[in-house]
Design a protein around this motif. Structure first.
Motif, PDB file in Angstrom:
ATOM      1  N   TRP A   1       0.848  -1.204   0.000  1.00 57.52           N
ATOM      2  CA  TRP A   1       0.000   0.000   0.000  1.00 57.52           C
ATOM      3  C   TRP A   1       0.880   1.249   0.000  1.00 57.52           C
ATOM      4  CZ3 TRP A   1      -5.088   0.198  -0.891  1.00 57.52           C
ATOM      5  CH2 TRP A   1      -5.842  -0.972  -0.712  1.00 57.52           C
ATOM      6  N   TYR A   2       0.494   2.192  -0.863  1.00 59.54           N
ATOM      7  CA  TYR A   2       1.207   3.453  -0.999  1.00 59.54           C
ATOM      8  C   TYR A   2       0.204   4.601  -0.922  1.00 59.54           C
ATOM      9  CZ  TYR A   2       5.291   0.912  -2.717  1.00 59.54           C
ATOM     10  OH  TYR A   2       6.374   0.076  -2.834  1.00 59.54           O
ATOM     11  N   ARG A   3       0.686   5.735  -0.469  1.00 64.90           N
ATOM     12  CA  ARG A   3      -0.133   6.948  -0.487  1.00 64.90           C
ATOM     13  C   ARG A   3       0.622   8.029  -1.260  1.00 64.90           C
ATOM     14  NH1 ARG A   3      -1.719   8.934   5.175  1.00 64.90           N
ATOM     15  NH2 ARG A   3       0.467   9.530   5.338  1.00 64.90           N
ATOM     16  N   GLN A   4      -0.107   8.719  -2.100  1.00 68.26           N
ATOM     17  CA  GLN A   4       0.489   9.802  -2.875  1.00 68.26           C
ATOM     18  C   GLN A   4      -0.280  11.086  -2.607  1.00 68.26           C
ATOM     19  OE1 GLN A   4       0.222   9.479  -7.191  1.00 68.26           O
ATOM     20  NE2 GLN A   4       2.122  10.621  -7.458  1.00 68.26           N
ATOM     21  N   LYS A   5       0.400  12.054  -2.031  1.00 66.20           N
ATOM     22  CA  LYS A   5      -0.234  13.344  -1.809  1.00 66.20           C
ATOM     23  C   LYS A   5      -0.100  14.171  -3.083  1.00 66.20           C
ATOM     24  CE  LYS A   5       0.026  13.272   3.116  1.00 66.20           C
ATOM     25  NZ  LYS A   5       0.090  14.068   4.356  1.00 66.20           N
ATOM     26  N   HIS A   6      -0.991  15.123  -3.203  1.00 70.46           N
ATOM     27  CA  HIS A   6      -1.068  15.918  -4.424  1.00 70.46           C
ATOM     28  C   HIS A   6       0.282  16.548  -4.752  1.00 70.46           C
ATOM     29  CE1 HIS A   6      -2.896  18.298  -7.555  1.00 70.46           C
ATOM     30  NE2 HIS A   6      -2.387  19.383  -7.035  1.00 70.46           N
ATOM     31  N   GLY A   7       0.769  16.299  -5.964  1.00 67.20           N
ATOM     32  CA  GLY A   7       2.015  16.897  -6.402  1.00 67.20           C
ATOM     33  C   GLY A   7       3.272  16.241  -5.866  1.00 67.20           C
ATOM     34  N   GLU A   8       3.103  15.122  -5.157  1.00 74.57           N
ATOM     35  CA  GLU A   8       4.261  14.442  -4.587  1.00 74.57           C
ATOM     36  C   GLU A   8       4.370  13.018  -5.128  1.00 74.57           C
ATOM     37  OE1 GLU A   8       3.808  16.793  -0.312  1.00 74.57           O
ATOM     38  OE2 GLU A   8       4.137  14.627  -0.340  1.00 74.57           O
ATOM     39  N   ALA A   9       5.467  12.356  -4.803  1.00 72.85           N
ATOM     40  CA  ALA A   9       5.659  10.969  -5.220  1.00 72.85           C
ATOM     41  C   ALA A   9       4.937  10.032  -4.255  1.00 72.85           C
ATOM     42  CB  ALA A   9       7.148  10.635  -5.239  1.00 72.85           C
ATOM     43  N   PRO A  10       4.576   8.845  -4.714  1.00 71.02           N
ATOM     44  CA  PRO A  10       3.975   7.861  -3.803  1.00 71.02           C
ATOM     45  C   PRO A  10       4.948   7.478  -2.694  1.00 71.02           C
ATOM     46  CG  PRO A  10       3.683   7.201  -6.091  1.00 71.02           C
ATOM     47  CD  PRO A  10       4.642   8.341  -6.086  1.00 71.02           C
ATOM     48  N   VAL A  11       4.387   7.282  -1.506  1.00 74.24           N
ATOM     49  CA  VAL A  11       5.192   6.908  -0.351  1.00 74.24           C
ATOM     50  C   VAL A  11       4.690   5.572   0.177  1.00 74.24           C
ATOM     51  CG1 VAL A  11       5.785   7.519   2.023  1.00 74.24           C
ATOM     52  CG2 VAL A  11       5.736   9.288   0.261  1.00 74.24           C
ATOM     53  N   PHE A  12       5.606   4.679   0.455  1.00 76.15           N
ATOM     54  CA  PHE A  12       5.275   3.352   0.960  1.00 76.15           C
ATOM     55  C   PHE A  12       4.622   3.447   2.334  1.00 76.15           C
ATOM     56  CE2 PHE A  12       5.661  -1.076   1.659  1.00 76.15           C
ATOM     57  CZ  PHE A  12       6.179  -1.271   2.924  1.00 76.15           C
ATOM     58  N   LEU A  13       3.494   2.756   2.503  1.00 77.36           N
ATOM     59  CA  LEU A  13       2.817   2.708   3.798  1.00 77.36           C
ATOM     60  C   LEU A  13       3.110   1.397   4.515  1.00 77.36           C
ATOM     61  CD1 LEU A  13      -0.738   4.142   3.012  1.00 77.36           C
ATOM     62  CD2 LEU A  13       1.116   5.275   4.248  1.00 77.36           C
ATOM     63  N   MET A  14       2.804   0.297   3.844  1.00 76.88           N
ATOM     64  CA  MET A  14       3.009  -1.007   4.464  1.00 76.88           C
ATOM     65  C   MET A  14       2.918  -2.111   3.433  1.00 76.88           C
ATOM     66  SD  MET A  14      -0.635  -1.390   6.439  1.00 76.88           S
ATOM     67  CE  MET A  14      -0.735   0.341   6.851  1.00 76.88           C
ATOM     68  N   ILE A  15       3.438  -3.264   3.827  1.00 78.42           N
ATOM     69  CA  ILE A  15       3.360  -4.451   2.991  1.00 78.42           C
ATOM     70  C   ILE A  15       2.762  -5.571   3.827  1.00 78.42           C
ATOM     71  CG2 ILE A  15       5.748  -5.015   3.576  1.00 78.42           C
ATOM     72  CD1 ILE A  15       5.975  -6.543   0.980  1.00 78.42           C
ATOM     73  N   LEU A  16       1.905  -6.352   3.224  1.00 76.82           N
ATOM     74  CA  LEU A  16       1.338  -7.528   3.880  1.00 76.82           C
ATOM     75  C   LEU A  16       1.816  -8.748   3.125  1.00 76.82           C
ATOM     76  CD1 LEU A  16      -1.192  -5.178   3.775  1.00 76.82           C
ATOM     77  CD2 LEU A  16      -1.792  -6.687   5.642  1.00 76.82           C
ATOM     78  N   LEU A  17       2.422  -9.667   3.876  1.00 77.72           N
ATOM     79  CA  LEU A  17       3.141 -10.759   3.234  1.00 77.72           C
ATOM     80  C   LEU A  17       2.453 -12.115   3.293  1.00 77.72           C
ATOM     81  CD1 LEU A  17       6.779  -9.916   4.301  1.00 77.72           C
ATOM     82  CD2 LEU A  17       5.744  -9.606   2.075  1.00 77.72           C
ATOM     83  N   LYS A  18       1.509 -12.306   4.162  1.00 80.42           N
ATOM     84  CA  LYS A  18       0.875 -13.611   4.211  1.00 80.42           C
ATOM     85  C   LYS A  18      -0.585 -13.462   4.578  1.00 80.42           C
ATOM     86  CE  LYS A  18       2.931 -14.234   8.768  1.00 80.42           C
ATOM     87  NZ  LYS A  18       3.830 -15.048   9.580  1.00 80.42           N
ATOM     88  N   GLY A  19      -1.341 -14.478   4.241  1.00 80.27           N
ATOM     89  CA  GLY A  19      -2.766 -14.421   4.442  1.00 80.27           C
ATOM     90  C   GLY A  19      -3.150 -14.159   5.879  1.00 80.27           C
ATOM     91  N   GLY A  20      -4.128 -13.321   6.065  1.00 83.20           N
ATOM     92  CA  GLY A  20      -4.624 -13.029   7.401  1.00 83.20           C
ATOM     93  C   GLY A  20      -3.822 -11.982   8.130  1.00 83.20           C
ATOM     94  N   GLU A  21      -2.716 -11.575   7.544  1.00 82.02           N
ATOM     95  CA  GLU A  21      -1.860 -10.626   8.240  1.00 82.02           C
ATOM     96  C   GLU A  21      -2.522  -9.253   8.292  1.00 82.02           C
ATOM     97  OE1 GLU A  21       1.930 -10.106   6.426  1.00 82.02           O
ATOM     98  OE2 GLU A  21       2.837  -9.362   8.273  1.00 82.02           O
ATOM     99  N   GLN A  22      -2.365  -8.608   9.405  1.00 84.46           N
ATOM    100  CA  GLN A  22      -2.834  -7.239   9.550  1.00 84.46           C
ATOM    101  C   GLN A  22      -1.683  -6.388  10.028  1.00 84.46           C
ATOM    102  OE1 GLN A  22      -6.275  -7.535  12.151  1.00 84.46           O
ATOM    103  NE2 GLN A  22      -7.592  -7.314  10.370  1.00 84.46           N
ATOM    104  N   LYS A  23      -1.618  -5.197   9.478  1.00 86.51           N
ATOM    105  CA  LYS A  23      -0.534  -4.306   9.893  1.00 86.51           C
ATOM    106  C   LYS A  23      -1.117  -2.929  10.122  1.00 86.51           C
ATOM    107  CE  LYS A  23       3.795  -6.139   8.457  1.00 86.51           C
ATOM    108  NZ  LYS A  23       5.033  -5.893   7.731  1.00 86.51           N
ATOM    109  N   GLY A  24      -0.360  -2.108  10.829  1.00 87.92           N
ATOM    110  CA  GLY A  24      -0.834  -0.759  11.103  1.00 87.92           C
ATOM    111  C   GLY A  24       0.234   0.282  10.893  1.00 87.92           C
TER     112      GLY A  24
END
Lengths: 109, 117
Positions: free
Chosen positions: A33-56
């Protein structure tokens, strides 16, 4: 195959919650998951690697359902700073990430 | 914090000119990418590289070309710019990792905004 994101756009008031979904027609090994603010580059938020995984990340969390080939991003008690476009990315052949079409989130005061 | 740099950040050029967008990363990443993105729109992969002397075309056809002579450097060239090339170009890099690993995490540069008049 490009993952599909829904909804395409969301407008929230500060403090409200939102869910962004990302689904794939193929088996998923991971979801980014990435977030891109207006006029900026996308920034990495998090990666989920296996089923059922939750991250914050701050008050943003995500889940990954490998069986359903989908991931959801949860934004809780949204803040003005959460505004932007959220992209999910899934790996394809050759270990490339392909991104969904994006979900535009606007948080209003 | 990722260390990937793009120059120029903003460029306005005339039709028919040749331009090169520079991209450098100091993380020692093997994989590098160029994405094209119109304002508020999707990210389209136009070129990628697995390492030195490796270049591949991405999902979106592009008239640009790339080269990878050094690990840290991945420039993109347009031999003859046209107004249809007006867009934002984002360079990115990642470590060489399998699909299920965190090695796929992509780090983006700040982008180069190209306007062809």
């Amino acid at each position: 195959q490009q993952p599909v994101q829904s909804p395409q756009a969301v407008i929230l008031r500060e403090g409200e919650d939102a869910v962004i979904n990302c689904s794939s027609s193929k088996a998923l090994y991971s979801v980014h998951w990435y977030r891109q603010k207006h006029g900026e580059a996308p920034v990495f938020l998090m990666i989920l690697l296996k089923g059922g995984e939750q991250k914050g990340h701050e008050k943003i969390s995500a889940s990954f359902n490998e069986k359903k080939q989908q991931s959801s991003l949860y934004l809780t008690a949204s803040q003005l700073s959460y505004s932007g476009t959220y992209f999910c990315g899934t790996p394809t052949a050759g270990n490339m990430l392909t991104f969904g079409g994006g979900t535009r989130l606007m948080v209003k005061p | 914090e990722a260390d990937i740099y793009q120059t120029p950040r903003y460029l306005v050029i005339g039709t028919g000119k040749k331009i090169t967008l520079e991209c450098s990363q100091t993380m020692g990443h093997d994989k590098m990418y160029w994405y094209q993105q119109d304002p508020g729109m999707e990210l389209h992969l136009i070129h990628y590289s697995y390492g030195v002397n490796s270049t591949e075309k991405g999902d979106l056809s592009s008239e640009s070309t790339v080269s990878r002579i050094r690990t840290e450097h991945f420039p993109l060239t347009l031999e003859s710019a046209r107004p249809s090339h007006t867009s934002q170009y984002l360079c990115a890099s990642s470590a060489l990792g399998p699909a299920g690993s965190s090695g796929n995490t992509i780090y983006f540069g700040e982008g180069s905004w190209l306007t062809v008049v």
